[in-house]
Design a protein around this motif. Structure first.
Motif, mmCIF file in Angstrom:
data_model
loop_
_atom_site.group_PDB
_atom_site.id
_atom_site.type_symbol
_atom_site.label_atom_id
_atom_site.label_comp_id
_atom_site.label_asym_id
_atom_site.label_seq_id
_atom_site.Cartn_x
_atom_site.Cartn_y
_atom_site.Cartn_z
ATOM 1 N N ASP A 5 17.029 -24.202 52.176
ATOM 2 C CA ASP A 5 16.592 -25.230 53.122
ATOM 3 C C ASP A 5 15.731 -26.245 52.373
ATOM 4 O O ASP A 5 14.659 -25.900 51.852
ATOM 5 C CB ASP A 5 15.805 -24.580 54.253
ATOM 6 C CG ASP A 5 15.470 -25.561 55.372
ATOM 7 O OD1 ASP A 5 15.667 -26.778 55.168
ATOM 8 O OD2 ASP A 5 14.999 -25.114 56.435
ATOM 9 N N ALA A 6 16.192 -27.488 52.315
ATOM 10 C CA ALA A 6 15.463 -28.511 51.570
ATOM 11 C C ALA A 6 14.072 -28.745 52.142
ATOM 12 O O ALA A 6 13.130 -29.080 51.408
ATOM 13 C CB ALA A 6 16.249 -29.824 51.578
ATOM 14 N N SER A 7 13.919 -28.535 53.456
ATOM 15 C CA SER A 7 12.619 -28.796 54.077
ATOM 16 C C SER A 7 11.583 -27.743 53.729
ATOM 17 O O SER A 7 10.388 -28.005 53.768
ATOM 18 C CB SER A 7 12.770 -28.889 55.596
ATOM 19 O OG SER A 7 13.233 -27.656 56.128
ATOM 20 N N ALA A 8 12.023 -26.540 53.397
ATOM 21 C CA ALA A 8 11.070 -25.459 53.091
ATOM 22 C C ALA A 8 10.378 -25.669 51.758
ATOM 23 O O ALA A 8 9.179 -25.406 51.611
ATOM 24 C CB ALA A 8 11.793 -24.116 53.095
ATOM 25 N N GLN A 9 11.119 -26.132 50.759
ATOM 26 C CA GLN A 9 10.586 -26.334 49.411
ATOM 27 C C GLN A 9 9.782 -25.106 48.971
ATOM 28 O O GLN A 9 8.642 -25.187 48.512
ATOM 29 C CB GLN A 9 9.743 -27.607 49.338
ATOM 30 C CG GLN A 9 10.543 -28.852 49.658
ATOM 31 C CD GLN A 9 9.815 -30.148 49.369
ATOM 32 O OE1 GLN A 9 8.789 -30.162 48.705
ATOM 33 N NE2 GLN A 9 10.354 -31.251 49.882
#
Length: 619
Positions: free
Chosen positions: A127-131
């Protein structure tokens, strides 16, 4: 639909096909090699959505090619595993693909390990938003530890997270720097969205800042090592003769490209023969690539059996009986040093045992952790020894000869999957010394055969007393004897061992080795040990030889042993002052089929009558 809840594409009826066509209906020429892909990370519905986008690209099913591909998939794994995953197929205009997915966290170790045997590349959904660097590191550790060397890091939801190329490249740099110590051959990052399909099949104008490839383009262009580029290795399944008396050898081309006219040698026999014909389900061919099951017709009759390996003459290949390997433990029963298992490496089988658990590997951080045993889902670096040498290579060169499974020798269940790191130098420097005086010579001098009488039972059952009575009777009749008693051995040879399950296994392994050597000296050896586990008693029987091994179960009930309690051990165990006491808080496994069951009213003559010490002894 609930506001804010993502709706993923629904599964399609027929989510794969076997060929592509050009616009005029003619078959497109594509890479004949099957490209093997595993997808993990993210949620199950996200993986399904990703696959549906790949599967829904314009394609057409051709029945005969589907049958050919299904035949090919049967040859992917050369030995059975516990993986229960199904494989799905799709084609691009460049390649044929087989895809396996792993979504549930509990499947990561078991199913990923099994599928690593076929994976050319792993697509890791994050998930790109989790980083979350720790999560990415955990995924990448899993991929690296099972032998995958090419990874595509698919940054899902990138359209909603990144606003420009620099934002994307910054997080990609962070991830790549974190996994750099693992030594992947390639790590490619791709910005995409499985919800909308952006950048999966082709580049999307919704992320104009992204300058990389689409996922499918990356897969099509990724250059990975092919088994066909490796030296030719043919795994023999069975053989017979044709009507002309020539050898017909059926098996799998494990690696390399095998051609008619190739001069092959049979290992380990060294016999040779030239390939005059290659038969496939579709007819005779001049050459065949890795992964195909075929029948070879040789120009002569050669000695070849199941488990042999064929390779071109003058081709060097390593053999060893000791390795260091990464083990993935996949069974509820714990793994212990000294316990014997069945190893299957390619088409080779042999007994194997762990000689040293060097350390566990933390799956999330790659850190090294100490341990004396292996539990379900543990990953560890271990040293292993085999009962005889096998042909091998490291997992970096070839998964087929660098990967193996360990099985319970009696239940035939898989307990672990392993990847060879390197052979142990001691296997090349330690050799069996040929001696002039043999066991038979010593037995003739003693005028009786060597034997091992293995007494097993609970503490206080009367094993030491029975051992003493047996030795006195044998000594009086002129037999050369020796008693190995549990307490005496632990005062010297096994002084360093405690009473944990792992220590008990090692205790019996050492005793069995000593008993075998003393039997080789022509002695009648009597061992008096609790030896609580069936697996170790079976190991002792196999090591010593069933014809030389008399197992005596001293069958004294626990309540009788507790009343005797000559050493006060049961009293301490009941009060909690003595942990790991057999029969109290540590199990005793009675023999399934002992040679003799010795009870309180039994006679030692029953044991003596079974020894047959004078059989086959001549001056």
């Amino acid at each position: 639909m609930t506001p804010g809840k993502k709706k993923y594409p629904s599964p399609i009826e027929k989510p794969f096909c076997e060929t592509d066509t050009t616009t005029n209906g003619e078959l497109q020429q594509i890479d004949p090699r099957i490209f093997r892909l595993i997808i993990f990370g993210g949620m199950e519905k996200e993986q399904e959505a990703l696959l549906n986008h790949l599967f829904q690209s314009p394609q057409q099913v051709i029945d005969n090619q589907q049958a050919a591909l299904e035949r090919a998939t049967k040859n992917i794994v050369f030995f059975d595993t516990t993986s229960n995953l199904s494989y799905r197929h799709f084609n691009s205009t460049q390649r044929k693909y087989i895809v396996a997915t792993v979504s549930k966290p509990g499947q990561y170790l078991d199913n990923m390990v099994c599928d690593a045997f076929i994976a050319d590349v792993a697509v890791v959904l994050v998930d790109a938003s989790a980083q979350d660097t720790d999560q990415v590191m955990a995924y990448m550790c899993r991929a690296w530890l099972v032998g995958i060397r090419h990874v595509i890091l698919a940054m899902n939801n990138a359209d909603a997270v990144f606003r420009n190329q620099q934002n994307f490249e910054d997080i990609c740099t962070t991830y790549k720097h974190a996994v750099e110590p693992l030594g992947f051959k390639s790590v490619t990052t791709i910005a995409l969205s499985v919800l909308t399909g952006d950048n999966i099949i082709s580049l999307s104008d919704k992320m104009p800042w992204y300058t990389g490839q689409s996922l499918l383009s990356c897969l099509d262009n990724l250059q990975v090592e092919s088994s066909s580029d490796y030296k030719v290795m043919f795994l023999v399944q069975n053989s017979d003769r044709n009507e002309h008396g020539l050898s017909k050898v059926r098996g799998v081309v494990a690696t390399g490209e095998l051609c008619v006219g190739e001069q092959l040698q049979v290992l380990p026999s060294g016999d040779t023969g030239r390939v005059v014909q290659i038969d496939t389900p579709d007819g005779n061919v001049d050459s065949v690539n890795a992964g195909e099951t075929v029948t070879l017709i040789l120009d002569r009759t050669v000695a070849v059996t199941m488990g042999d390996v064929l390779m071109p003459i003058n081709t060097s290949f390593e053999m060893s009986d000791q390795f260091q390997a990464t083990l993935f433990w996949m069974h509820k029963d714990i793994g212990l040093s000294g316990r014997r298992y069945l190893m299957k490496l390619a088409n080779q089988k042999t007994n194997a045992w762990i000689t040293n658990i060097k350390h566990l590997i933390d799956i999330n951080t790659n850190a090294q952790l100490p341990s004396r045993q292996l539990e379900l889902h543990d990953i560890a670096v271990c040293n292993l020894a085999l009962s005889h040498p096998v042909y091998f290579d490291t997992v970096q060169n070839t998964l087929i000869f660098g990967s193996f499974i360990l099985m319970d020798r009696f239940e035939q269940t898989t307990v672990a999957v392993g990847f060879i790191r390197h052979y142990l130098r001691r296997s090349r420097t330690v050799h069996q010394q040929a001696l002039s005086i043999t066991r038979q010579d010593r037995e003739r001098l003693n005028r009786h055969r060597g034997k091992v009488i293995w007494l097993t039972g609970l503490s206080g059952a009367g094993k030491s007393t029975l051992a003493n009575r047996l030795e006195k009777q044998l000594y009086a009749s002129g037999r050369r004897t020796y008693v190995l008693d549990g307490d005496n051995i632990r005062q010297g040879l096994n002084r360093d061992l405690g009473f944990t399950e792992a220590a008990r296994v090692e205790n019996i392994r050492r005793v069995a080795e000593v008993a075998r050597l003393m039997m080789d000296a022509g002695l009648v050896v009597i061992t008096a040990f609790i030896s609580p586990f069936r697996a170790e008693r079976r190991m002792a029987r196999e090591l010593i030889g069933a014809e030389n091994f008399v197992e005596v179960f001293v069958d004294t009930p626990l309540e009788v042993c507790e009343k005797r309690d000559p050493k006060g051990l049961y009293q301490k165990a009941r009060s909690g002052r003595l942990p790991n006491m057999t029969g109290i808080d540590s199990p005793y496994e009675p023999p399934d089929n002992p040679t003799v069951v010795f009870k309180q009213n039994s006679s030692i003559q029953e044991i003596l009558a079974l020894l047959k010490l004078d059989a086959n002894i001549s001056d």
